[in-house]
Design a protein around this motif. Sequence first.
Motif, PDB file in Angstrom:
ATOM      1  N   UNK A  62       0.849  -1.194   0.000  1.00 32.80           N
ATOM      2  CA  UNK A  62       0.000   0.000   0.000  1.00 32.80           C
ATOM      3  C   UNK A  62       0.884   1.243   0.000  1.00 32.80           C
ATOM      4  N   UNK A  63       0.905   1.904  -1.137  1.00 36.96           N
ATOM      5  CA  UNK A  63       1.587   3.189  -1.308  1.00 36.96           C
ATOM      6  C   UNK A  63       0.537   4.116  -1.902  1.00 36.96           C
ATOM      7  N   UNK A  64       0.251   5.199  -1.212  1.00 42.12           N
ATOM      8  CA  UNK A  64      -0.889   6.037  -1.596  1.00 42.12           C
ATOM      9  C   UNK A  64      -0.719   6.730  -2.938  1.00 42.12           C
ATOM     10  N   UNK A  65       0.477   7.263  -3.213  1.00 43.01           N
ATOM     11  CA  UNK A  65       0.651   8.045  -4.438  1.00 43.01           C
ATOM     12  C   UNK A  65       2.119   8.064  -4.856  1.00 43.01           C
ATOM     13  N   UNK A  66       2.392   8.750  -5.939  1.00 39.37           N
ATOM     14  CA  UNK A  66       3.742   8.759  -6.508  1.00 39.37           C
ATOM     15  C   UNK A  66       4.778   9.356  -5.563  1.00 39.37           C
ATOM     16  N   UNK A  67       4.365  10.267  -4.694  1.00 44.18           N
ATOM     17  CA  UNK A  67       5.312  10.909  -3.787  1.00 44.18           C
ATOM     18  C   UNK A  67       5.930   9.915  -2.806  1.00 44.18           C
ATOM     19  N   UNK A  97       9.157   2.288  -7.948  1.00 44.31           N
ATOM     20  CA  UNK A  97       8.975   3.135  -9.129  1.00 44.31           C
ATOM     21  C   UNK A  97       9.509   2.425 -10.372  1.00 44.31           C
ATOM     22  N   UNK A  98      10.681   1.844 -10.270  1.00 40.77           N
ATOM     23  CA  UNK A  98      11.256   1.128 -11.419  1.00 40.77           C
ATOM     24  C   UNK A  98      10.391  -0.066 -11.784  1.00 40.77           C
ATOM     25  N   UNK A 141      -3.557  12.639  -5.658  1.00 40.65           N
ATOM     26  CA  UNK A 141      -4.363  13.507  -4.803  1.00 40.65           C
ATOM     27  C   UNK A 141      -5.672  13.876  -5.488  1.00 40.65           C
ATOM     28  N   UNK A 142      -6.606  14.342  -4.695  1.00 37.76           N
ATOM     29  CA  UNK A 142      -7.938  14.667  -5.208  1.00 37.76           C
ATOM     30  C   UNK A 142      -7.855  15.697  -6.330  1.00 37.76           C
ATOM     31  N   UNK A 143      -7.068  16.741  -6.131  1.00 34.97           N
ATOM     32  CA  UNK A 143      -6.965  17.795  -7.145  1.00 34.97           C
ATOM     33  C   UNK A 143      -6.366  17.269  -8.445  1.00 34.97           C
ATOM     34  N   UNK A 144      -5.581  16.204  -8.349  1.00 40.48           N
ATOM     35  CA  UNK A 144      -4.990  15.598  -9.537  1.00 40.48           C
ATOM     36  C   UNK A 144      -5.887  14.574 -10.202  1.00 40.48           C
ATOM     37  N   UNK A 145      -7.036  14.295  -9.611  1.00 46.46           N
ATOM     38  CA  UNK A 145      -7.977  13.344 -10.189  1.00 46.46           C
ATOM     39  C   UNK A 145      -7.895  11.935  -9.613  1.00 46.46           C
ATOM     40  N   UNK A 146      -7.131  11.742  -8.543  1.00 42.25           N
ATOM     41  CA  UNK A 146      -7.012  10.414  -7.944  1.00 42.25           C
ATOM     42  C   UNK A 146      -8.296  10.058  -7.207  1.00 42.25           C
ATOM     43  N   UNK A 147      -8.807   8.854  -7.460  1.00 43.19           N
ATOM     44  CA  UNK A 147     -10.024   8.394  -6.790  1.00 43.19           C
ATOM     45  C   UNK A 147      -9.785   7.150  -5.947  1.00 43.19           C
ATOM     46  N   UNK A 148      -8.783   6.363  -6.274  1.00 44.83           N
ATOM     47  CA  UNK A 148      -8.377   5.218  -5.450  1.00 44.83           C
ATOM     48  C   UNK A 148      -6.989   5.561  -4.929  1.00 44.83           C
ATOM     49  N   UNK A 149      -6.845   5.619  -3.623  1.00 42.59           N
ATOM     50  CA  UNK A 149      -5.622   6.129  -3.022  1.00 42.59           C
ATOM     51  C   UNK A 149      -4.624   5.015  -2.722  1.00 42.59           C
ATOM     52  N   UNK A 150      -4.269   4.331  -3.798  1.00 37.91           N
ATOM     53  CA  UNK A 150      -3.249   3.280  -3.833  1.00 37.91           C
ATOM     54  C   UNK A 150      -2.609   3.450  -5.206  1.00 37.91           C
ATOM     55  N   UNK A 151      -1.304   3.616  -5.268  1.00 36.33           N
ATOM     56  CA  UNK A 151      -0.646   3.963  -6.526  1.00 36.33           C
ATOM     57  C   UNK A 151      -0.993   2.977  -7.642  1.00 36.33           C
TER      58      UNK A 151
END
Length: 136
Positions: free
Chosen positions: A46-51, A58-59, A88-98
């Motif tokens: 479980x990794x929420x986003x690219x950050x 990532x690789x 993130x929400x502002x970026x259009x993310x709806x499922x918070x798992x990368x």
Amino acid sequence: MDDCIFCRLVRGELPISKIAEDEHTLSFLNIVAAHPGHGLVIVKPHVENIYSLDDTLAAAVFQATARLARAVKAATGCDGVTLFQANEVAGGQTVFHFHIHVLPRYKGDELLPFWPATAPNREALDAMAARLRDVL
């Protein structure tokens, strides 16, 4: 996370149409597909986003995405492929798992409206590049 839908898919608690799996990633067909062959590539932990992605994940996710994009192109005969990844929400993310969408695209399909084009001047571009270099 117990309630994360993608974590539940990784644990095998929900059915998927699996395409591929390796140590770090899982690829499967999207149940809300834009076109047949619309796949998702997710990281297993479980990794929420690219950050929050470390370099290993990532690789791995981008290698798996490249493999899936080639497979989608070959299997569907689509005219192109769009990769879509939101944070993130502002970026259009709806499922918070990368995850990354691999969308087969066809001429004239009009999916995914794009941003209005602007043409910043060279000074503005150079100033932003300097800000980004400072952060890196």
